[in-house]
Design an enzyme around this catalytic site. Structure first.
Site, PDB file in Angstrom:
ATOM      1  N   GLY A  47       4.067  12.829   2.921  1.00  7.74           N
ATOM      2  CA  GLY A  47       5.636  13.150   2.954  1.00  7.74           C
ATOM      3  C   GLY A  47       5.868  12.673   1.527  1.00  7.74           C
ATOM      4  O   GLY A  47       7.050  13.413   1.074  1.00  7.74           O
ATOM      5  N   LYS A  92      -5.240  18.195   3.818  1.00  7.02           N
ATOM      6  CA  LYS A  92      -3.933  18.086   3.145  1.00  7.02           C
ATOM      7  C   LYS A  92      -4.248  18.414   1.494  1.00  7.02           C
ATOM      8  O   LYS A  92      -3.348  19.283   1.078  1.00  7.02           O
ATOM      9  CB  LYS A  92      -3.305  16.676   3.233  1.00  7.02           C
ATOM     10  CG  LYS A  92      -2.755  16.625   4.548  1.00  7.02           C
ATOM     11  CD  LYS A  92      -2.011  15.226   4.624  1.00  7.02           C
ATOM     12  CE  LYS A  92      -1.433  15.029   6.290  1.00  7.02           C
ATOM     13  NZ  LYS A  92      -0.869  13.907   6.157  1.00  7.02           N
ATOM     14  N   LEU A 116      -9.784   7.390  -2.356  1.00  8.36           N
ATOM     15  CA  LEU A 116     -10.234   6.609  -3.552  1.00  8.36           C
ATOM     16  C   LEU A 116     -10.610   5.072  -3.296  1.00  8.36           C
ATOM     17  O   LEU A 116      -9.779   4.556  -2.451  1.00  8.36           O
ATOM     18  CB  LEU A 116      -8.766   6.818  -4.241  1.00  8.36           C
ATOM     19  CG  LEU A 116      -8.946   6.040  -5.617  1.00  8.36           C
ATOM     20  CD1 LEU A 116      -9.859   7.111  -6.567  1.00  8.36           C
ATOM     21  CD2 LEU A 116      -7.475   5.963  -6.518  1.00  8.36           C
ATOM     22  N   ASP A 140       0.736   5.642   2.212  1.00  9.76           N
ATOM     23  CA  ASP A 140       1.667   4.944   3.181  1.00  9.76           C
ATOM     24  C   ASP A 140       0.975   3.851   3.915  1.00  9.76           C
ATOM     25  O   ASP A 140       1.342   3.395   5.032  1.00  9.76           O
ATOM     26  CB  ASP A 140       2.101   5.901   4.498  1.00  9.76           C
ATOM     27  CG  ASP A 140       0.738   6.231   5.278  1.00  9.76           C
ATOM     28  OD1 ASP A 140      -0.342   5.998   5.000  1.00  9.76           O
ATOM     29  OD2 ASP A 140       0.916   6.901   6.258  1.00  9.76           O
ATOM     30  N   CYS A 185       2.029  -8.501  -8.544  1.00  7.47           N
ATOM     31  CA  CYS A 185       3.057  -9.716  -9.011  1.00  7.47           C
ATOM     32  C   CYS A 185       4.233  -9.624  -8.140  1.00  7.47           C
ATOM     33  O   CYS A 185       4.968 -10.468  -7.829  1.00  7.47           O
ATOM     34  CB  CYS A 185       3.270  -9.175 -10.449  1.00  7.47           C
ATOM     35  SG  CYS A 185       1.961  -9.497 -11.656  1.00  7.47           S
ATOM     36  N   CYS A 201       4.564   4.899   8.403  1.00 11.73           N
ATOM     37  CA  CYS A 201       5.154   6.142   8.910  1.00 11.73           C
ATOM     38  C   CYS A 201       4.756   6.366  10.345  1.00 11.73           C
ATOM     39  O   CYS A 201       5.375   6.736  11.188  1.00 11.73           O
ATOM     40  CB  CYS A 201       5.253   7.398   7.992  1.00 11.73           C
ATOM     41  SG  CYS A 201       5.870   7.218   6.659  1.00 11.73           S
ATOM     42  N   CYS A 258      -1.183 -14.168 -11.494  1.00 11.05           N
ATOM     43  CA  CYS A 258      -1.458 -13.045 -10.738  1.00 11.05           C
ATOM     44  C   CYS A 258      -3.043 -12.918 -10.690  1.00 11.05           C
ATOM     45  O   CYS A 258      -3.661 -13.028 -11.875  1.00 11.05           O
ATOM     46  CB  CYS A 258      -1.020 -11.831 -11.055  1.00 11.05           C
ATOM     47  SG  CYS A 258      -1.467 -10.226 -10.450  1.00 11.05           S
ATOM     48  N   CYS A 261      -3.650  -9.183 -12.574  1.00  9.90           N
ATOM     49  CA  CYS A 261      -3.414  -8.450 -13.913  1.00  9.90           C
ATOM     50  C   CYS A 261      -3.164  -9.647 -14.999  1.00  9.90           C
ATOM     51  O   CYS A 261      -2.871  -9.259 -16.062  1.00  9.90           O
ATOM     52  CB  CYS A 261      -1.975  -7.780 -13.790  1.00  9.90           C
ATOM     53  SG  CYS A 261      -0.573  -8.704 -13.588  1.00  9.90           S
TER      54      CYS A 261
END
Ligand SMILES: [Zn+2]
Length: 264
Positions: A47, A92, A116, A140, A185, A201, A258, A261
């Protein structure tokens, strides 16, 4: 950038195709060449990914690689604008890449059917040939967003992250190399802390216009970042509320604690 600006040029076909854009105040031939020289990896061709990639490809983004492991279903056609009824059942990433190539044959498009993760990221992002200029998170669910954020921080690649649900959306552009904060964060450990991680969704619904708007806001930020080397969302989270027709910006900072990072 894949090519240096000194050696990159625009062909007559490109000058003709992008004429209305090059005419813009604040966007010139150099911006168009920077866009042409850019390489983007988009995770999720649904989407958000359909409208975001279509606008970027029409605008002249040079190199785009779509990664998605999903297949097209009838319920996707309501908002996934690159797909037609005859595409149902196809992957897709492949169907989207084929449509994008038709839309703009002057650029390079690649589609990979894969999910991934931290183990396959180096290979899927083609890190051996250099870093992509930008990652686009068009997925999503919170768990995948968290994985993509970790990859962005680990390899120090800017991450433009969009989300859309019902009539609402969010957008942020994280630059790990500047230590200005990451997805974690802003949102914390949403995955493990709450039950809302399953709100996608698929089970909450989404209005067709929400993904179209958020995908194009994402493209808008990407064009400025790649063409003008300007982050229009530094330390700002954009929140769109379609039911009220309202958009607002919320500030955030890097969390000193964090776990993703703060050590970089
Ligand atoms: Zn962080």
């Amino acid at each position: 950038m894949a090519d240096s600006l000194e050696t990159a040029q625009l062909s007559d076909d490109e000058l003709l195709r992008y004429a209305r854009q090059v005419l813009l105040d604040g966007w010139d031939i150099d911006a168009q060449i920077r866009l042409k020289s850019s390489r983007v990896v988009m995770i999720g061709a649904g989407g958000l990914g359909c409208p975001a990639s279509e606008t970027l490809v029409r605008a002249g983004l040079g190199h785009i690689h779509l990664i998605d492991d999903d297949e097209i279903e009838a319920s996707n056609l309501q908002r996934q604008t690159l797909f037609l009824p005859e595409d149902i059942g196809k992957p897709k990433a492949i169907a989207a890449a084929q449509m994008l190539e038709k839309i703009n044959p002057l650029i390079t498009v690649r589609g990979t059917v894969a999910r991934l993760n931290e183990d396959n990221a180096y290979e899927l992002l083609d890190m051996a040939t250099g870093k992509p200029d930008l990652l686009l998170d068009c997925t999503d669910n919170f768990a995948t967003r968290d994985v993509i954020n970790r990859i962005s921080v680990r390899y120090q690649i800017p991450l433009l992250s969009a989300s859309a649900i019902a009539m609402q959306g969010q957008l942020a552009l994280y630059e790990p190399q500047l230590n200005t904060g990451c997805y974690h964060c802003v949102f914390g450990s949403v995955v493990s802390d709450t039950e809302s991680d399953e709100r996608t969704c698929a089970n909450s619904g989404v209005l067709a216009s929400t993904t179209a708007i958020m995908g194009n806001l994402q493209a808008n930020a990407a064009l400025q970042y790649l063409g003008l080397t300007k982050n229009p969302l530094t330390n700002k989270l954009l929140i769109w509320d379609g039911s009220q027709m309202q958009q607002r910006l919320m500030g955030y900072r890097q969390d000193a604690e964090c776990p993703i990072c703060s050590n970089h």
